[in-house]
Write a protein that holds these residues in place. Sequence first.
Motif, PDB file in Angstrom:
ATOM      1  N   ALA A  45     -20.560 -16.786 -45.889  1.00  0.00           N
ATOM      2  CA  ALA A  45     -20.343 -17.177 -44.494  1.00  0.00           C
ATOM      3  C   ALA A  45     -20.140 -18.690 -44.390  1.00  0.00           C
ATOM      4  O   ALA A  45     -19.304 -19.161 -43.607  1.00  0.00           O
ATOM      5  N   THR A  46     -20.877 -19.442 -45.182  1.00  0.00           N
ATOM      6  CA  THR A  46     -20.695 -20.893 -45.194  1.00  0.00           C
ATOM      7  C   THR A  46     -19.303 -21.257 -45.690  1.00  0.00           C
ATOM      8  O   THR A  46     -18.650 -22.144 -45.141  1.00  0.00           O
ATOM      9  N   LEU A  47     -18.848 -20.566 -46.717  1.00  0.00           N
ATOM     10  CA  LEU A  47     -17.485 -20.790 -47.214  1.00  0.00           C
ATOM     11  C   LEU A  47     -16.459 -20.486 -46.132  1.00  0.00           C
ATOM     12  O   LEU A  47     -15.512 -21.245 -45.929  1.00  0.00           O
ATOM     13  N   GLY A  48     -16.647 -19.400 -45.421  1.00  0.00           N
ATOM     14  CA  GLY A  48     -15.748 -19.070 -44.310  1.00  0.00           C
ATOM     15  C   GLY A  48     -15.761 -20.118 -43.220  1.00  0.00           C
ATOM     16  O   GLY A  48     -14.723 -20.468 -42.663  1.00  0.00           O
ATOM     17  N   TRP A  49     -16.942 -20.644 -42.915  1.00  0.00           N
ATOM     18  CA  TRP A  49     -17.044 -21.698 -41.904  1.00  0.00           C
ATOM     19  C   TRP A  49     -16.300 -22.949 -42.371  1.00  0.00           C
ATOM     20  O   TRP A  49     -15.578 -23.579 -41.586  1.00  0.00           O
ATOM     21  N   ILE A  50     -16.448 -23.290 -43.654  1.00  0.00           N
ATOM     22  CA  ILE A  50     -15.759 -24.462 -44.194  1.00  0.00           C
ATOM     23  C   ILE A  50     -14.247 -24.273 -44.123  1.00  0.00           C
ATOM     24  O   ILE A  50     -13.502 -25.206 -43.826  1.00  0.00           O
ATOM     25  N   LEU A  51     -13.787 -23.058 -44.390  1.00  0.00           N
ATOM     26  CA  LEU A  51     -12.344 -22.803 -44.400  1.00  0.00           C
ATOM     27  C   LEU A  51     -11.738 -22.697 -43.010  1.00  0.00           C
ATOM     28  O   LEU A  51     -10.619 -23.157 -42.777  1.00  0.00           O
ATOM     29  N   PHE A  52     -12.444 -22.087 -42.057  1.00  0.00           N
ATOM     30  CA  PHE A  52     -11.814 -21.752 -40.780  1.00  0.00           C
ATOM     31  C   PHE A  52     -12.316 -22.541 -39.575  1.00  0.00           C
ATOM     32  O   PHE A  52     -11.561 -22.791 -38.649  1.00  0.00           O
ATOM     33  N   VAL A  53     -13.573 -22.925 -39.541  1.00  0.00           N
ATOM     34  CA  VAL A  53     -14.117 -23.573 -38.349  1.00  0.00           C
ATOM     35  C   VAL A  53     -14.178 -25.087 -38.503  1.00  0.00           C
ATOM     36  O   VAL A  53     -13.761 -25.826 -37.615  1.00  0.00           O
ATOM     37  N   ALA A  54     -14.695 -25.565 -39.621  1.00  0.00           N
ATOM     38  CA  ALA A  54     -14.904 -27.002 -39.806  1.00  0.00           C
ATOM     39  C   ALA A  54     -13.634 -27.845 -39.693  1.00  0.00           C
ATOM     40  O   ALA A  54     -13.667 -28.897 -39.062  1.00  0.00           O
ATOM     41  N   PRO A  55     -12.501 -27.437 -40.271  1.00  0.00           N
ATOM     42  CA  PRO A  55     -11.317 -28.295 -40.158  1.00  0.00           C
ATOM     43  C   PRO A  55     -10.837 -28.484 -38.721  1.00  0.00           C
ATOM     44  O   PRO A  55     -10.200 -29.477 -38.410  1.00  0.00           O
ATOM     45  N   LYS A  56     -11.150 -27.560 -37.844  1.00  0.00           N
ATOM     46  CA  LYS A  56     -10.684 -27.651 -36.462  1.00  0.00           C
ATOM     47  C   LYS A  56     -11.673 -28.377 -35.553  1.00  0.00           C
ATOM     48  O   LYS A  56     -11.323 -28.795 -34.472  1.00  0.00           O
ATOM     49  N   THR A  57     -12.936 -28.506 -35.981  1.00  0.00           N
ATOM     50  CA  THR A  57     -13.949 -29.083 -35.101  1.00  0.00           C
ATOM     51  C   THR A  57     -14.480 -30.430 -35.551  1.00  0.00           C
ATOM     52  O   THR A  57     -15.012 -31.174 -34.746  1.00  0.00           O
ATOM     53  N   VAL A  58     -14.365 -30.747 -36.828  1.00  0.00           N
ATOM     54  CA  VAL A  58     -14.936 -31.979 -37.349  1.00  0.00           C
ATOM     55  C   VAL A  58     -13.836 -33.027 -37.470  1.00  0.00           C
ATOM     56  O   VAL A  58     -12.803 -32.797 -38.078  1.00  0.00           O
TER      57      VAL A  58
END
Length: 135
Positions: free
Chosen positions: A47-60
């Motif tokens: 799940a952390t890997l998924g967050w790094i791939l899909f959520v983090a690039p758009k929010t950070v």
Amino acid sequence: MTLRWLSVCAVGLATASATALLAWLVSPVAPGISAVVFGFTALPFGATLGWILFVAPKTVESSYASGESIESHWTSTASSGMATDLVCILGLTLAVISIARAEPPATLLLIGLLLAAFASFTARYAFARRRALSE
């Protein structure tokens, strides 16, 4: 945003399933228990890997220190990501080796570690460069 979080869940479940399958295949003793334990253990990391791939690039947002060049920022980003990748690779490799009770030669393991480091750094640097130049 909902689609991103669904993608996070999908990556987490896929990672846990792949880890469980691998544990099932290589475990000489009690493959079912190994699959369940390793599958549940891999779920948060997936799940952390998924967050790094899909959520983090758009929010950070990326922040640059004054006097720092963009290339040095790409290099430091790639290096820190490479360190995380190597820790994950080492952990998974040690888990597979201990479950399978294998004794591979140390030279083979070190060569694999170096190749993984080179590949990780190169991919992360190229990805950071491409992302920055495409904006």
